[in-house]
Write an enzyme that holds these catalytic residues in place. Structure first.
Site, PDB file in Angstrom:
ATOM      1  N   GLY A 157       0.788  -1.227   0.000  1.00 41.65           N
ATOM      2  CA  GLY A 157       0.000   0.000   0.000  1.00 41.65           C
ATOM      3  C   GLY A 157       0.819   1.276   0.000  1.00 41.65           C
ATOM      4  N   HIS A 158       0.117   2.397  -0.022  1.00 43.33           N
ATOM      5  CA  HIS A 158       0.754   3.706  -0.159  1.00 43.33           C
ATOM      6  C   HIS A 158       1.565   4.082   1.076  1.00 43.33           C
ATOM      7  CE1 HIS A 158      -2.224   5.685   2.513  1.00 43.33           C
ATOM      8  NE2 HIS A 158      -3.060   4.812   1.981  1.00 43.33           N
ATOM      9  N   ASN A 159       2.671   4.772   0.834  1.00 41.68           N
ATOM     10  CA  ASN A 159       3.536   5.336   1.880  1.00 41.68           C
ATOM     11  C   ASN A 159       4.213   4.291   2.763  1.00 41.68           C
ATOM     12  OD1 ASN A 159       1.295   7.803   1.593  1.00 41.68           O
ATOM     13  ND2 ASN A 159       3.412   8.487   1.825  1.00 41.68           N
ATOM     14  N   SER A 190       1.173   3.081   4.991  1.00 38.66           N
ATOM     15  CA  SER A 190       1.980   3.751   6.026  1.00 38.66           C
ATOM     16  C   SER A 190       2.588   2.787   7.031  1.00 38.66           C
ATOM     17  CB  SER A 190       1.140   4.806   6.747  1.00 38.66           C
ATOM     18  OG  SER A 190       0.660   5.777   5.839  1.00 38.66           O
TER      19      SER A 190
END
Length: 344
Positions: free
Chosen positions: A241-243, A261
């Site tokens: 996923g993102h970050n 994250s």
């Protein structure tokens, strides 16, 4: 390629004992199926019973192996690290086929793209504006590279990979077929009975010597970067996923899903079908065992299992106790009946 046993031993830093060192080796095989003209390896004691009937011409073994245990006719190749020696033998005997490097006339390359020397760009590959492709890269058929993408040297991008805008890829990176790098993260805000999309304007940064498996998806950061540290290996069918911040030399096995994250520190291992909730930290050298669901931080060096994931020994003790529950319920029922009779 065909090599003599003597040549193969020298190439793989092994000391040959017994056998016909002038015999030819044309390929490698596992110890259970190897035949004459092939080399194999004994790296795990559980496969030792197969050695006595092995028909291979040569076998890599540990330097501590007692050669008198070897079957007649097999050359034992003594090595400090027989697994690595065997892998070197596989590379030598089964070289990767060289491609005729060219830039296909059917590739679409935008203006203001910087191309290094000795590139291969396959048919129907597309490269966007302001990209930079380092020397000795292979961009195979059907690859799409967006705008402002930087790819280092000696990279191999397999067919039908999609790399979105602003991605940064280091040197010696391998991305297998169908992988998607830097698509939007899965982020929405629920307002007025509808899902409002969170803009994702970050990117993905991949360090050197990373390998990304087929059909894996790595999302861009919402604002900053999703990062993959040097030497990390990501299996097929992984969702990252993102970050996320993935450290160096991390292993992420197939069908794992990592929410946004998260921090996966150096040397951590996520076994197959691991599920990691958002904003979780997996410590250095920690191991998340297969099919575990992690919702809290994992301390460095620990092994966890289960869903919710717990320290391995604790989880196994609980599982063992749970297996005794039917008997305990039966005994409880018997005791309950006895108490009832006594009360009467």
């Amino acid at each position: 390629m065909t090599l003599t046993i003597q040549e193969l031993a020298h190439l793989c830093d092994a000391a040959p004992q017994g056998g016909d060192l002038s015999a030819s080796i044309h390929s490698a095989a596992d110890i259970m199926t190897a035949q004459a003209g092939q080399v194999t390896v004994l790296s795990d004691s559980k496969y030792k019973p197969y050695l006595k009937d092995c028909k291979a011409s040569a076998c890599f073994v540990s330097s501590e192996f007692h050669t008198e245990e070897a079957p007649a006719g097999i050359a034992m190749l003594l090595s400090k690290d027989p697994e690595i020696s065997f892998l070197n033998a596989v590379d030598a005997l089964h070289p990767v086929a060289k491609i005729d490097r060219q830039i296909s006339p059917h590739a679409v390359i935008a203006d203001r793209v910087t191309l290094g020397d000795n590139l291969h760009i396959g048919p129907f590959a597309t490269i966007g504006q302001h990209c930079s492709i380092g020397a000795d890269c292979e961009i195979h058929a059907g690859v799409h590279i967006g705008n402002n993408v930087k790819i280092g040297k000696h990279c191999k991008i397999h067919p039908n990979v999609v790399i979105y805008d602003n991605t940064v890829v280091g040197d010696h990176v391998i991305i297998h077929a169908g992988a998607i790098v830097a698509a939007d993260g899965f982020g929405y805000k629920y307002r007025n009975n509808q899902h409002i999309k969170v803009p994702h304007v970050g990117n993905v940064v991949i360090a050197d010597h990373v390998e990304i498996g087929a059909n894996t998806c790595i999302d861009r950061g919402a604002l900053g970067s999703t990062t993959i540290g040097s030497g990390s290996k990501i299996d097929n069918l992984v969702q990252l996923g993102h970050n996320n911040k993935v450290g160096r030399n991390v292993i992420i096995c197939g069908q794992s899903g990592i929410s946004g994250s998260c921090t996966i520190e150096d040397g951590a291992i996520l076994a197959g079908s691991s599920g990691i909730a958002d904003h979780v930290k997996i410590g250095q050298q920690a191991v998340v065992m297969a099919r575990s669901g992690v919702s809290q931080d994992i301390k460095p060096g620990t092994q966890v299992w289960g869903s919710p994931a717990k320290e391995r020994k604790v989880a196994w003790k609980e599982l063992a106790a749970l297996s005794k529950l039917p008997d305990l319920l039966k005994k409880f029922k018997e005791l309950q009946e006895r108490v009832t009779k006594l009360e009467q």
